[in-house]
Design an enzyme around this catalytic site. Structure first.
Site, short mmCIF file in Angstrom:
data_model
loop_
_atom_site.label_atom_id
_atom_site.label_comp_id
_atom_site.label_asym_id
_atom_site.label_seq_id
_atom_site.Cartn_x
_atom_site.Cartn_y
_atom_site.Cartn_z
N TYR A 56 0.95 -1.15 0.08
CA TYR A 56 -0.03 -0.13 0.15
C TYR A 56 1.00 1.07 -0.06
O TYR A 56 0.66 2.21 -0.81
CB TYR A 56 -0.71 -0.03 1.24
N GLU A 75 -11.40 5.58 5.23
CA GLU A 75 -10.79 6.47 6.33
C GLU A 75 -11.89 6.42 7.67
O GLU A 75 -11.37 6.57 8.70
CB GLU A 75 -10.41 7.54 5.78
N TRP A 118 -4.77 0.55 10.27
CA TRP A 118 -5.06 0.71 8.97
C TRP A 118 -4.92 -0.66 8.13
O TRP A 118 -5.49 -1.19 7.31
CB TRP A 118 -4.06 1.69 8.30
#
Length: 194
Positions: A27, A49, A57
Site C-alpha cells: 500500500y 478512512e 489501517w
C-alpha cells in the site's frame, strides 16, 4: 523523538509504517500519497478512512476487497439507495467492520456525494482544500494529525451532509490521496503526491 525513514531488507527506504507488514508495504509503495481519480475512488478512500477510525489501517486494508463488494465498488448511486435491509446485511457481514454508526455514515456520505454533483462533485470539492506544499517531514514526530485545511474540509463536508469526517480523519484522507505529501524525507516515495 520520531523515527525517520527505514531501509528494509530489500534496500529500499520507506516510512516506518510501510516497512513491516507486506500488505502495508504494498500500500505504501503503490497507493499512499498518490492521487486517485474519479468519484468512486474518492468515496472509497473517504469511506475507508471513516471505518478505520479507532482501528489499525492494516485491518482496513485486509478487509478492503470485501468492503468493495459490500459497497458496490463505492458507486455512490447504488450505495445512496441502500435501505434498512442493506444496513442489516452489512451489519451481518464479518468481512467488513460492523459498526452501525459507520455503516450509516457510509450511506449518508454516498447520498451527500450524489448531491455534491450539482456543485462540481466530490473530487473537485476535496481537492479545493489542497494546501501549499510544506517542507518534507524528517521523522514521524514532524507529522501532524490535522491541519487548518483538514479542519476546513471537515466542516465543509459536514455542512454538505457528510458524517464521520472529523479533522483527523480528513487529514488521513488528504495524506492517502496525495493532497499532502507526508512521505518522510529519504523515503523512496517522497515527491510522488498528486
Amino acid at each position: 523523538m520520531g523515527a525517520g525513514a527505514v531501509v528494509g531488507a530489500d534496500g529500499v527506504a520507506r516510512c516506518p509504517w510501510g516497512a513491516g507488514d507486506p500488505v502495508n508495504t504494498a500500500y505504501h509503495d503503490t497507493e499512499w500519497g498518490m492521487r486517485v481519480s474519479g468519484e468512486s475512488a474518492h468515496l472509497e478512500r473517504l469511506t475507508l478512512e471513516a471505518f478505520q477510525s479507532g482501528l489499525s489501517w492494516l485491518t482496513i486494508l485486509n478487509k478492503r476487497p470485501r468492503f468493495r463488494e459490500a459497497f458496490a465498488g463505492f458507486d455512490a448511486d447504488v450505495v445512496a439507495a441502500f435501505g434498512p435491509a442493506d444496513v442489516e446485511r452489512l451489519m451481518a457481514d464479518a468481512g467488513i467492520v460492523r459498526n452501525r454508526r459507520k455503516v450509516d455514515a457510509a450511506i449518508a456520505n454516498a447520498r451527500a456525494t450524489v448531491a455534491l454533483r450539482a456543485d462540481g462533485g466530490l473530487e473537485s470539492f476535496i481537492w479545493s482544500f489542497r494546501p501549499e506544499p510544506g517542507p518534507p517531514p524528517r521523522t514521524t514526530a514532524d507529522l501532524p494529525t490535522t491541519s487548518s485545511e483538514s479542519v476546513a474540509l471537515s466542516g465543509a463536508l459536514k455542512k454538505a451532509g457528510f458524517a464521520h469526517v472529523g479533522p483527523t480523519t480528513m487529514y488521513a484522507l488528504m495524506e492517502a490521496i496525495g493532497l499532502v505529501d507526508d512521505h518522510l524525507e529519504g523515503c523512496h516515495r517522497r515527491g510522488c503526491a498528486g
